[in-house]
Design a protein around this motif. Sequence first.
Motif, PDB file in Angstrom:
ATOM      1  N   ILE A  99       0.652  -0.851   0.209  1.00 66.79           N
ATOM      2  CA  ILE A  99       0.103   0.238   0.475  1.00 66.79           C
ATOM      3  C   ILE A  99       0.825   1.467  -0.109  1.00 66.79           C
ATOM      4  O   ILE A  99       0.597   2.119  -0.862  1.00 66.79           O
ATOM      5  N   ALA A 100       1.385   1.299   1.015  1.00 61.14           N
ATOM      6  CA  ALA A 100       2.503   2.708   1.145  1.00 61.14           C
ATOM      7  C   ALA A 100       3.712   2.429   2.204  1.00 61.14           C
ATOM      8  O   ALA A 100       3.796   1.590   3.069  1.00 61.14           O
ATOM      9  N   THR A 101       4.417   2.954   2.428  1.00 60.14           N
ATOM     10  CA  THR A 101       5.726   3.172   3.261  1.00 60.14           C
ATOM     11  C   THR A 101       6.029   5.211   3.770  1.00 60.14           C
ATOM     12  O   THR A 101       5.180   5.703   2.900  1.00 60.14           O
ATOM     13  N   TRP A 102       5.961   4.775   4.957  1.00 60.75           N
ATOM     14  CA  TRP A 102       5.807   6.438   5.490  1.00 60.75           C
ATOM     15  C   TRP A 102       7.270   6.883   6.077  1.00 60.75           C
ATOM     16  O   TRP A 102       7.896   5.820   6.447  1.00 60.75           O
ATOM     17  N   GLU A 103       8.655   7.671   6.135  1.00 60.05           N
ATOM     18  CA  GLU A 103       9.437   7.928   6.671  1.00 60.05           C
ATOM     19  C   GLU A 103       9.267   9.122   7.173  1.00 60.05           C
ATOM     20  O   GLU A 103       9.461  10.197   6.852  1.00 60.05           O
ATOM     21  N   TYR A 104      10.098   9.410   8.752  1.00 60.38           N
ATOM     22  CA  TYR A 104      10.343  10.440   8.569  1.00 60.38           C
ATOM     23  C   TYR A 104      12.022  10.415   9.022  1.00 60.38           C
ATOM     24  O   TYR A 104      12.800   9.080  10.077  1.00 60.38           O
ATOM     25  N   ARG A 105      12.768  11.619   8.761  1.00 56.90           N
ATOM     26  CA  ARG A 105      14.070  11.755   9.060  1.00 56.90           C
ATOM     27  C   ARG A 105      14.428  13.193   9.958  1.00 56.90           C
ATOM     28  O   ARG A 105      13.415  14.015  10.092  1.00 56.90           O
ATOM     29  N   PHE A 106      15.101  12.620  10.899  1.00 58.85           N
ATOM     30  CA  PHE A 106      15.680  13.962  12.257  1.00 58.85           C
ATOM     31  C   PHE A 106      16.859  14.548  11.204  1.00 58.85           C
ATOM     32  O   PHE A 106      17.860  13.408  11.665  1.00 58.85           O
ATOM     33  N   ASP A 107      17.046  15.624  11.349  1.00 56.26           N
ATOM     34  CA  ASP A 107      18.493  16.282  11.199  1.00 56.26           C
ATOM     35  C   ASP A 107      18.517  17.663  11.926  1.00 56.26           C
ATOM     36  O   ASP A 107      17.658  17.935  12.115  1.00 56.26           O
ATOM     37  N   PRO A 108      19.375  17.288  12.888  1.00 59.27           N
ATOM     38  CA  PRO A 108      19.977  18.602  13.690  1.00 59.27           C
ATOM     39  C   PRO A 108      20.586  20.027  12.693  1.00 59.27           C
ATOM     40  O   PRO A 108      21.372  19.903  11.135  1.00 59.27           O
ATOM     41  N   VAL A 109      19.463  20.682  12.831  1.00 59.26           N
ATOM     42  CA  VAL A 109      20.558  22.128  12.679  1.00 59.26           C
ATOM     43  C   VAL A 109      20.127  23.050  12.992  1.00 59.26           C
ATOM     44  O   VAL A 109      19.984  22.692  13.997  1.00 59.26           O
ATOM     45  N   ASP A 110      21.085  24.015  12.796  1.00 57.20           N
ATOM     46  CA  ASP A 110      21.382  25.581  13.604  1.00 57.20           C
ATOM     47  C   ASP A 110      19.343  25.730  14.366  1.00 57.20           C
ATOM     48  O   ASP A 110      19.175  25.781  13.278  1.00 57.20           O
ATOM     49  N   GLY A 111      19.560  26.150  15.690  1.00 54.14           N
ATOM     50  CA  GLY A 111      18.415  26.334  15.802  1.00 54.14           C
ATOM     51  C   GLY A 111      17.592  24.834  16.827  1.00 54.14           C
ATOM     52  O   GLY A 111      16.201  25.173  17.100  1.00 54.14           O
ATOM     53  N   GLY A 112      17.677  23.551  16.168  1.00 49.77           N
ATOM     54  CA  GLY A 112      16.760  22.320  16.441  1.00 49.77           C
ATOM     55  C   GLY A 112      16.638  21.664  15.015  1.00 49.77           C
ATOM     56  O   GLY A 112      18.155  21.166  15.297  1.00 49.77           O
ATOM     57  N   THR A 113      15.403  21.317  14.773  1.00 48.69           N
ATOM     58  CA  THR A 113      15.792  19.647  13.936  1.00 48.69           C
ATOM     59  C   THR A 113      14.688  19.515  12.429  1.00 48.69           C
ATOM     60  O   THR A 113      13.652  20.376  12.859  1.00 48.69           O
ATOM     61  N   ARG A 114      15.718  19.533  11.954  1.00 45.71           N
ATOM     62  CA  ARG A 114      14.928  19.926  10.515  1.00 45.71           C
ATOM     63  C   ARG A 114      14.128  17.734  10.506  1.00 45.71           C
ATOM     64  O   ARG A 114      14.775  16.638  10.452  1.00 45.71           O
ATOM     65  N   VAL A 115      12.414  18.509  10.505  1.00 46.48           N
ATOM     66  CA  VAL A 115      11.374  17.221  10.291  1.00 46.48           C
ATOM     67  C   VAL A 115      11.103  16.274   8.988  1.00 46.48           C
ATOM     68  O   VAL A 115      10.820  17.887   8.359  1.00 46.48           O
ATOM     69  N   THR A 116      11.681  15.526   7.971  1.00 49.57           N
ATOM     70  CA  THR A 116      11.117  15.405   6.471  1.00 49.57           C
ATOM     71  C   THR A 116      10.616  14.209   6.691  1.00 49.57           C
ATOM     72  O   THR A 116      10.651  13.496   7.288  1.00 49.57           O
ATOM     73  N   GLU A 117       9.083  14.349   6.069  1.00 46.85           N
ATOM     74  CA  GLU A 117       8.280  13.829   6.396  1.00 46.85           C
ATOM     75  C   GLU A 117       7.773  12.701   4.982  1.00 46.85           C
ATOM     76  O   GLU A 117       7.761  14.044   3.785  1.00 46.85           O
ATOM     77  N   THR A 118       8.262  11.411   4.082  1.00 48.58           N
ATOM     78  CA  THR A 118       8.307  11.468   2.883  1.00 48.58           C
ATOM     79  C   THR A 118       6.496  10.199   3.164  1.00 48.58           C
ATOM     80  O   THR A 118       6.931   8.957   3.725  1.00 48.58           O
TER      81      THR A 118
END
Length: 170
Positions: A99-118
């Motif tokens: 059916i589908a695949t969901w992914e979340y990535r958590f990358d540290p950046v200045d001031g916090g975290t870049r969260v990417t949802e795919t």
Amino acid sequence: MPRSLAVSDSIVIQAAPAAIYAQVSNPALMGRWSPENLGATVRGGTSDAYVGMEFDGHNRRGPLRWTTRCTVTAAVPGQRFAFRVHAIGRRRPLLRGRIATWEYRFDPVDGGTRVTETWRDDRRAWPDPVANAFDRLATRGHTFAEFQRGNIRRTLRNLKEAMESAPRPS
């Protein structure tokens, strides 16, 4: 017309990657942020994600409700959480298939975290015209890629608001 098989979006959240991962990797909590998911029941009762963990996601779109069976495919604390959806049904996920695949990535950046949802469409065996027709019926006129793009945007905004308004440990 060929369909888009993946969409993603990112947001920067003022919180540590480990703190955001701890929330997102607990499927029972997803209903707090998602416009469609109502949460999940983890099979076996644990809340700490691990590869192979199964859970049943409870979902709603307008008057429609359904349940999906999902298996965690990546669980790297503070870095990556992913799961595939491989069964669906009204009350119980009886109809099996990719059916589908969901992914979340958590990358540290200045001031916090870049969260990417795919979101990835795993219905590769479906001919594009059939998938597009089904999608437009199920989403009231959109492809799943278009529909999920909006859901991802709302989920990330809701997650950001919740994480940034939560009390921080001193």
